[in-house]
Design a protein around this motif. Structure first.
Motif, PDB file in Angstrom:
ATOM      1  N   GLU A 181       0.905  -1.183  -0.155  1.00 50.76           N
ATOM      2  CA  GLU A 181      -0.133  -0.064  -0.074  1.00 50.76           C
ATOM      3  C   GLU A 181       0.980   1.218   0.101  1.00 50.76           C
ATOM      4  O   GLU A 181       1.789   1.151   0.691  1.00 50.76           O
ATOM      5  N   LYS A 182       0.454   2.435  -0.488  1.00 50.21           N
ATOM      6  CA  LYS A 182       1.168   3.580  -0.629  1.00 50.21           C
ATOM      7  C   LYS A 182       1.138   4.141   0.701  1.00 50.21           C
ATOM      8  O   LYS A 182       0.262   3.977   1.579  1.00 50.21           O
ATOM      9  N   THR A 183       2.127   4.921   1.028  1.00 53.75           N
ATOM     10  CA  THR A 183       2.368   5.556   2.385  1.00 53.75           C
ATOM     11  C   THR A 183       2.783   6.990   2.257  1.00 53.75           C
ATOM     12  O   THR A 183       2.972   7.469   0.892  1.00 53.75           O
ATOM     13  N   ASN A 184       2.968   7.681   3.315  1.00 56.50           N
ATOM     14  CA  ASN A 184       3.490   9.173   3.201  1.00 56.50           C
ATOM     15  C   ASN A 184       4.825   9.109   2.898  1.00 56.50           C
ATOM     16  O   ASN A 184       5.559  10.346   2.748  1.00 56.50           O
ATOM     17  N   LYS A 185       5.665   8.011   2.969  1.00 57.83           N
ATOM     18  CA  LYS A 185       7.107   7.766   2.840  1.00 57.83           C
ATOM     19  C   LYS A 185       7.322   7.433   1.436  1.00 57.83           C
ATOM     20  O   LYS A 185       8.540   7.611   1.039  1.00 57.83           O
ATOM     21  N   THR A 186       6.509   6.728   0.798  1.00 55.45           N
ATOM     22  CA  THR A 186       6.677   6.335  -0.522  1.00 55.45           C
ATOM     23  C   THR A 186       5.561   6.016  -1.336  1.00 55.45           C
ATOM     24  O   THR A 186       4.127   5.800  -0.901  1.00 55.45           O
ATOM     25  N   ASN A 187       5.672   6.098  -2.960  1.00 57.18           N
ATOM     26  CA  ASN A 187       4.526   6.208  -3.605  1.00 57.18           C
ATOM     27  C   ASN A 187       4.184   4.723  -4.232  1.00 57.18           C
ATOM     28  O   ASN A 187       3.533   4.165  -4.947  1.00 57.18           O
ATOM     29  N   THR A 188       5.395   3.836  -3.828  1.00 52.66           N
ATOM     30  CA  THR A 188       5.533   2.403  -4.451  1.00 52.66           C
ATOM     31  C   THR A 188       4.436   1.609  -3.758  1.00 52.66           C
ATOM     32  O   THR A 188       4.233   1.786  -2.518  1.00 52.66           O
ATOM     33  N   THR A 189       3.658   0.852  -4.275  1.00 47.16           N
ATOM     34  CA  THR A 189       2.706  -0.082  -3.620  1.00 47.16           C
ATOM     35  C   THR A 189       3.603  -1.332  -3.291  1.00 47.16           C
ATOM     36  O   THR A 189       4.353  -1.994  -4.006  1.00 47.16           O
ATOM     37  N   THR A 232       3.108  -4.897  -0.753  1.00 45.26           N
ATOM     38  CA  THR A 232       2.342  -6.120  -0.257  1.00 45.26           C
ATOM     39  C   THR A 232       3.086  -6.372   1.146  1.00 45.26           C
ATOM     40  O   THR A 232       4.324  -6.839   1.136  1.00 45.26           O
ATOM     41  N   LEU A 233       2.332  -6.260   2.245  1.00 50.27           N
ATOM     42  CA  LEU A 233       3.083  -6.610   3.653  1.00 50.27           C
ATOM     43  C   LEU A 233       2.113  -7.923   3.913  1.00 50.27           C
ATOM     44  O   LEU A 233       1.056  -8.243   3.858  1.00 50.27           O
ATOM     45  N   LEU A 234       3.029  -8.960   4.393  1.00 49.99           N
ATOM     46  CA  LEU A 234       2.441 -10.294   4.616  1.00 49.99           C
ATOM     47  C   LEU A 234       2.748 -10.485   6.347  1.00 49.99           C
ATOM     48  O   LEU A 234       3.831 -10.085   6.757  1.00 49.99           O
TER      49      LEU A 234
END
Length: 172
Positions: free
Chosen positions: A1-9, A11-13
């Motif tokens: 998911e995008k965050t305020n630190k990166t625009n890269t999507t 996937t967190l497992l």
């Protein structure tokens, strides 16, 4: 998911098999929550997880340490299996039970220097609800001990005055 630190999507497992079906379907436990699953040489296979029981709304926290590690090709996670058995046991064998309620008389206490009464009736300030084995027998397993601070009290006495306490014991 995008965050305020990166625009890269990304996937967190979650590596806790009890709550994630990504790595394995074998250990998923409905209602289990978070924490950790892992192993170290010193600690063995360990799992920490919670479960919230739908019926009682109780949350159980369970820690399994030093579960055996399966070296076979089956790769069984004994920590997760143990955790599921413990959760099942807790949900099937324990429940919240009210052992004293605010409408049950504890005792009466003499009142001195009162104009119109010579005693007051004492009740619990709040319901006493305890986590107990579901199969416990109230009359034989529960003992309620009254600890009244004085034999009598001087007027005026007001609702909410603390004049004693009760101690609830399960099988002494």
């Amino acid at each position: 998911e995008k965050t305020n630190k990166t625009n890269t999507t990304r996937t967190l497992l979650n590596r806790n098999y009890l709550i994630s079906r990504v790595r394995s379907q074998d250990y998923y436990y409905k209602g289990a929550g978070g924490m950790s699953l892992g192993s170290t040489v010193e600690g063995g296979v360990c799992c920490i997880s919670t479960i919230t029981d739908d019926k009682s709304n109780l949350t159980y926290l369970c820690v399994v340490l030093a579960a055996p590690e399966d070296k076979s090709e089956k790769d069984i996670n004994f920590a997760c299996l143990d955790m599921a058995q413990i959760f099942d046991f807790c949900r099937e064998n324990f429940s919240l039970q009210t052992v004293a309620s605010t409408n049950e008389v504890v005792c009466e206490m003499k009142v001195k220097l009162a104009a119109s009464v010579d005693h007051v009736t004492l009740f619990p300030k709040e319901d006493v609800t305890i986590l107990l084995p579901s199969d416990m027998v109230y009359d034989t397993d529960i003992t309620i001990e009254r600890r009244i601070y004085k034999e009598s009290v001087k007027a005026p006495v007001y609702k909410g005055d603390e004049l004693g306490e009760i101690v609830v014991m399960y099988k002494n």
